[in-house]
Design an enzyme around this catalytic site. Structure first.
Site, PDB file in Angstrom:
ATOM      1  N   LYS C  79       0.850  -1.197   0.000  1.00  9.88           N
ATOM      2  CA  LYS C  79       0.000   0.000   0.000  1.00  9.88           C
ATOM      3  C   LYS C  79       0.883   1.243   0.000  1.00  9.88           C
ATOM      4  O   LYS C  79       1.905   1.277   0.696  1.00  9.88           O
ATOM      5  CB  LYS C  79      -0.903  -0.031   1.236  1.00  9.88           C
ATOM      6  CG  LYS C  79      -1.952   1.070   1.300  1.00  9.88           C
ATOM      7  CD  LYS C  79      -2.823   0.923   2.557  1.00  9.88           C
ATOM      8  CE  LYS C  79      -3.841   2.032   2.698  1.00  9.88           C
ATOM      9  NZ  LYS C  79      -4.686   1.875   3.906  1.00  9.88           N
ATOM     10  N   SER C 154      -9.652   2.092   3.267  1.00  6.92           N
ATOM     11  CA  SER C 154      -8.753   2.794   2.385  1.00  6.92           C
ATOM     12  C   SER C 154      -7.809   1.886   1.599  1.00  6.92           C
ATOM     13  O   SER C 154      -7.278   2.302   0.575  1.00  6.92           O
ATOM     14  CB  SER C 154      -7.917   3.777   3.198  1.00  6.92           C
ATOM     15  OG  SER C 154      -7.077   3.089   4.108  1.00  6.92           O
ATOM     16  N   SER C 178      -9.721  -0.334   7.496  1.00  6.53           N
ATOM     17  CA  SER C 178      -9.184  -0.116   6.150  1.00  6.53           C
ATOM     18  C   SER C 178      -8.545  -1.334   5.504  1.00  6.53           C
ATOM     19  O   SER C 178      -8.241  -1.301   4.306  1.00  6.53           O
ATOM     20  CB  SER C 178      -8.174   1.029   6.168  1.00  6.53           C
ATOM     21  OG  SER C 178      -8.845   2.256   6.150  1.00  6.53           O
TER      22      SER C 178
END
Lengths: 493, 96, 513
Positions: C79, C154, C178
């Site tokens: 990420k 997210s 997330s």
């Protein structure tokens, strides 16, 4: 301050002290002063995204030591808070500090002045807490551009912020407090307290208590910044007190009528000037730093710190007086020179058994020599045993005080012992019989002087001593005088 | 309305954000909704409850005072939006 | 042979036995990315050349008989909230569009030490704020199961790349769900470790007391494999726990035993989609049939979790994001334009005779900060910064922030009490299946309420995971969430692995044309 002014100055101080650690408070960059800009930074102190702080154990140890020396209460639990504000030398947008639960509070420091410039007083310490320093903003005048340059080397250096209660009543007292605090910190070895390098910074809060027919009225509190020496603190406070009194006379404004003002000391113009600040800037939104865990302090750790303190200046002053029979002023002068000089003094005093003589020599000769050479006692070429040897010779009348000073100078220059210096100067112990014989010779050659002496005209002996010293520089003038008088009186010439 | 646009403007300045007129209007409404919702916590009596600032309640985590190498200056300054050979540069800090 | 559907643990076996090389494996994934990421947009950047070089070097070292790390040759997606030295790390923000960290996050270092091949940086909501990946400054990520829907967020890119077969393993971060919510929306496994289990050093902070890095993968075993590499104490993170790391893969393979499962009464109330409800209950029934004891429990303060979370997280965020001021790194507004604008405003005010207004105008520096941040932050980030600033500001601190910290403890106490009775708590990960892109973009509060089931694990510091447990009639994935006490990740993995031994939800993959 004019003697007839009907006001009292109320002063509180905020002192920031850089702690003498090798590395920064929350990262392991060096704290060394004077490195080229931005060469002592890392992701943590630049506040790069993702970097995290880890507390320096030594910084906490030094802070704890100081807090104990300042007789503070040490809570068993303390934590880290973020003080949020924006400034280019504060790269994270917040300063890691301590807000509602500082590591120490409610202590005090006794101050006095040996010359009586202010009454003895205990200045209460409100709190002492750890925080990180900010970087430096420099206005670039050389380039002539409207840019500031930011150096983050200092960012993250450990600071101990010491806040006093408003307990000082004159600029002299404020200076006295700072002098005593600095001395304490240097005795503890927690900071070098170098104001030029920013290791010690002082802000002051000052207002007046004005006596009026209606009672005592407090004027608005003003914070003063930018004071770069203890002398500047003293002058700024004296200026500010008088300024506030004039403002009071003109406006009659009381504490609470206006928001707290910040003024900066202009050392060139010798005035304080108002600093612009916006109201919103004071909302620091303190909250516990989630990146750092709290610190728990045990009674055992506090006791351990207490054991490590050693003898502090106040205790040392009174012990020097009682152990060596020196007066308060002398003890103060010696202690103010730092622990190493006191140790030197004690070695000399103990070895010679004459504290007063040792104290006089320390103050007059040793300290002057150190000053002339900008030297510290640790580097002084004359060791304590060497000085003791010299003073013992004086004590035994082997050498007079004036001559001893020549020897002392030689000892410094040649880095040698007292006996070597005396030998180099041709000073040998003079045989008593030789001296008597010399005196006889001089008296025989000066019948007029002998006659005067017989009539009790002692003045005549001066010239005789002068002749004797010309013949042998090493003879003790005091002893010679006695011999001349005895011989003249007994007519055994 | 739990929040006035004047309050929101003040918060924007504290946050160092700059909101246009339309943005301010929308922000005032949206923040108002959220603030109104979270006020549900008022229902709870928390007088005797210790605040919990950390998810894991550790204490006394220290690092030894040992200097480690810093970043090379060129690397430290590499991401600066404005710089010279030695320093970060910003519009003059005087007067602010 | 196509390796895209193989599990990471199987791939590791093929690599070790020489059936496939790291380069061959990587190329299959790169081809897959080439084909599908145009429509999905899970990646912000794919390090094609660097990854190939690394795969080659691992193959070389393997051929020399060198001892290799636990993930040797496996492609891993990271990420874009994790710092990678010399490799842009944007956090999905215009603010960090050109930001290149000078250091690796500890987890990135661990991946490299385990000889993983970092294939790319995945898309995310800006600074991990959001649940749809619509808040990325660089375009949305689409759900591989239905390109009109969100992959969640997210860590939307992190979940979507696993679901679409564009990486076998993926690292995300979870501040309020997330990892778990996108895992549920994309039909993959995602685990939020206990607070302190995985180092946060180099994880760009959103809310430091809630953030945690964790693994996403197709199976429980793969998740275990990756977690074991990520987990462990880090002296650079003061909040990192000194708790030994078990062999998670081995632990996940232990038989289930007499598991006591708690079902939270409050998690099956209004707002829960009926298809999600049914799928979760069916999954719980599977465990019951396997001999688990299922009992209803209560978390009385769970209805306050959203409020608590949406005070604490923005408060910390408002401070964590203060560093983005355009001074030391990142975006800075155009100074000349900014100065011109200020000058113009000042002149206009003076002409209008508004001297006070002119006097009150921002100083140059303040205006630089404000313009920089106004231009480079997206609306959701601004909202949260504002919300947090408000909650911490003078006069509101006690009513909001401090109050939330206290309720946080009440929530924690609920969980402590519950775990006295049960080993794990199960329920839905999300109240609904993945929603349509754009559906909630103008209603932040409605969006926040979607986090109802996930935020408590962050507030309390316990561990939780999501695993696929069903599909809607329209073929959208549904996630089962399992909570366990702090540092009981092995229990989550064991339950999840058992479930996957007996069901096939984790094997289903979206049809990508």
């Amino acid at each position: 301050m004019m003697a007839d002014t009907a006001y009292e100055v109320i002063i509180g101080l905020e002192v920031h002290v850089q702690l003498q650690t090798q590395s920064k408070l929350f990262c392991r960059c060096s704290t060394r002063f004077g490195a080229p800009p931005n060469t002592q930074t890392c992701p943590v102190c630049i506040g790069l995204p993702g970097a995290l702080p880890v507390m320096n154990e030594e910084a906490f140890r030094l802070a704890l030591l100081t807090a104990v020396a300042l007789e503070c209460e040490i809570p068993s639990f303390t934590k880290w808070d973020r003080k949020n504000y924006y400034y280019p030398d504060l790269p994270k947008g917040y300063q890691i500090s301590q807000f509602d639960l500082p590591m120490s509070c409610h202590g005090g420091l006794e101050i006095s002045d040996a010359k009586g410039a202010f009454p003895d007083r205990r200045v209460r310490i409100l709190r002492a807490h750890l925080e990180e320093d900010a970087g430096k903003s420099m206005h670039d005048e050389v380039a002539g551009k409207a840019d500031s340059r930011i150096d983050l080397n200092r960012t993250g250096t450990p600071l101990l912020e010491i806040v006093t209660e408003p307990d000082m009543r004159s600029p002299q007292e404020a200076k006295g407090f700072l002098t005593e605090l600095k001395l304490l910190l240097t005795y503890l070895g927690v900071s070098d307290c170098n104001m030029q390098e920013g290791s010690l910074r002082v802000d002051a809060n000052v207002n007046l208590h004005v006596s009026t027919p209606g009672g005592v009225v407090a004027t608005p509190i003003v914070e003063i910044k930018n004071m770069n020496s203890f002398r500047a603190v003293e002058r700024a406070l004296a200026y500010e007190a008088e300024r506030q009194y004039q403002v009071w006379l003109e406006t009659g404004r009381k504490k609470g009528d206006v928001p707290k003002q910040t003024r900066g000391w202009d050392d060139q113009a010798q005035v304080t000037r108002g600093q612009r600040h916006k109201e919103e800037s004071s909302d620091y939104r303190y909250f516990p730093d989630p990146d750092l865990v709290p610190v728990r302090v045990t009674p055992a750790q506090i006791e351990e710190a207490r054991q490590r303190l050693g003898e502090l200046p106040a205790a040392l002053r009174s012990r020097l007086q009682s152990d060596y029979g020196i007066d308060a002023y002398s003890a103060d002068v010696l202690v103010n020179q730092g622990r190493l000089l006191v140790q030197y003094f004690e070695a000399v005093a103990q070895s010679t058994g004459d504290g007063k003589r040792a104290s006089n020599w320390m103050q007059q000769d040793v300290m002057r020599s150190l000053n002339e050479r900008s030297m510290v006692i640790g580097d002084f070429p004359v060791s304590a045993p060497a000085l003791a040897e010299l003073l013992s010779a004086v004590q035994r009348d082997e050498i007079d005080n004036t001559r001893a000073k020549d020897v002392f100078a030689r000892m410094i220059d040649d880095r040698c012992s007292a006996s070597d210096a005396m030998a180099a100067l041709g000073i040998a112990k003079v045989d008593e019989a030789q001296t008597v014989e010399l005196c006889r010779e001089i008296l025989r050659a000066n019948p007029k002087a002998v006659a005067d002496l017989k009539e009790g005209k002692q003045k005549a002996v001066g010239a005789l001593i002068g002749q004797a010293k010309q013949r042998n520089a090493n003879i003790n003038p005091g002893r010679i005088k006695e011999i001349f008088l005895d011989l003249a009186r007994s007519e055994q010439i | 309305m739990p929040l006035s646009s004047a309050e929101v403007e003040k918060v924007a300045l504290l946050s160092r954000l700059l909101l246009g007129e339309e943005e301010l209007r929308r922000m005032t409404a949206q923040l108002g909704d959220v603030v109104e919702y979270v006020r549900q916590l008022d229902e709870l009596d928390t007088t005797a409850v210790e605040p919990m600032a950390h998810a894991a309640e550790l204490s006394n985590v220290f690092a030894p005072d040992e200097v480690q190498p810093s970043l090379d200056r060129e690397l430290a300054l590499a991401n600066a939006p404005k710089r010279d050979d030695e320093c970060y540069r910003v519009p003059a800090v005087l007067g602010d | 042979m196509s390796l895209i559907k193989a599990s990471a643990t199987d791939l590791l076996g093929y690599l070790q036995s020489g059936q496939v090389s790291a380069v061959e494996l990587l190329k299959q994934y790169l081809d897959r990315i080439e084909t599908h990421d145009g429509s999905i947009h899970a990646y912000l950047d794919v390090a094609r050349e660097a990854a190939l070089e690394r795969a080659e070097s691992i193959d070389r070292r393997r051929s020399r008989g060198e001892r290799l790390g636990a993930l040797a040759g496996l492609p891993v997606a990271v990420k874009d909230v994790l710092c990678t030295a010399g490799w842009a790390t944007t956090c999905g923000s215009r603010m960090l569009q050109n930001y290149c960290p000078p250091y690796d996050a500890t987890v990135v270092r661990r991946l490299l030490d385990a000889d993983a091949v970092l294939v790319g940086k995945t898309n995310m909501d800006e600074f991990a704020m959001g649940g749809s990946t619509e808040n990325s400054a660089f375009g949305v990520t689409r759900n591989p199961w239905d390109l009109t829907r969100t992959p969640g967020g997210s860590s939307g890119g992190a979940a979507a790349c696993v679901a679409a077969g564009m990486a076998p393993l993926s690292v995300g971060s979870d501040t309020g769900g997330s990892i778990r919510q996108p895992a549920a929306y994309c039909g993959v496994v995602g685990l939020k470790p206990s607070y302190g289990r995985v180092s946060r050093y180099g994880l760009v902070a959103f809310a430091s007391s809630l953030d945690q890095v964790g693994p996403l993968a197709a199976t429980a075993e793969d998740t275990a494999l990756l977690l074991e590499v990520l987990a462990g104490h880090d002296p650079r993170d003061s909040t990192s726990a000194k708790v030994p790391v078990p062999d998670y893969l081995l632990a996940s393979r232990q038989p289930l035993g007499a598991l006591r499962i708690g079902l939270v009464r409050e998690h099956f109330g209004a707002g829960l989609d009926s298809e999600v409800d049914a799928a979760v209950r069916e999954a719980v029934d599977w465990f019951r049939d396997e001999g688990a004891e299922v009992k209803e429990i209560s978390l009385p303060h769970s209805r306050y979790a959203i409020s608590t979370y949406y005070i604490i997280a923005p408060s910390e965020a408002s401070s964590n994001l203060a560093r983005y001021d355009g001074v030391h790194y990142g975006y800075r507004t155009d100074e000349r334009a900014m100065l011109g604008e200020l000058q113009e405003s000042r002149q206009r005010l003076l002409q209008e005779g508004d001297n006070a207004g002119a006097e009150n105008l921002d100083g140059t520096l303040v205006r630089m900060y404000r313009k920089t941040r106004a231009e480079a932050f997206g609306p959701e980030v601004k909202r949260r910064i504002m919300l947090g600033t408000y909650a911490l500001s003078a006069g509101y601190y006690d009513a909001y922030y401090l109050k939330a910290l206290k309720v946080r403890r009440l929530i924690r106490q609920d969980f402590d009490a519950a775990f006295n009775e049960v080993d794990v708590i199960m329920g839905p990960t999300t109240p609904t299946p993945p929603f349509r892109l754009g559906e909630m973009i103008d209603d932040p509060l409605k969006m926040y309420l979607q986090d109802l089931y996930t935020v408590s694990a962050n507030l309390t510091g316990i561990c939780a995971m999501s695993l696929p447990c069903g599909q809607t009639g329209a073929g959208l994935p549904i996630g089962l969430q399992i909570h366990a006490p702090a540092f009981h990740e092995h229990r989550l993995l064991q339950a999840a692995r058992a479930f996957q031994q007996g069901t096939d939800w984790h094997i289903r993959r979206p049809d990508l044309c």
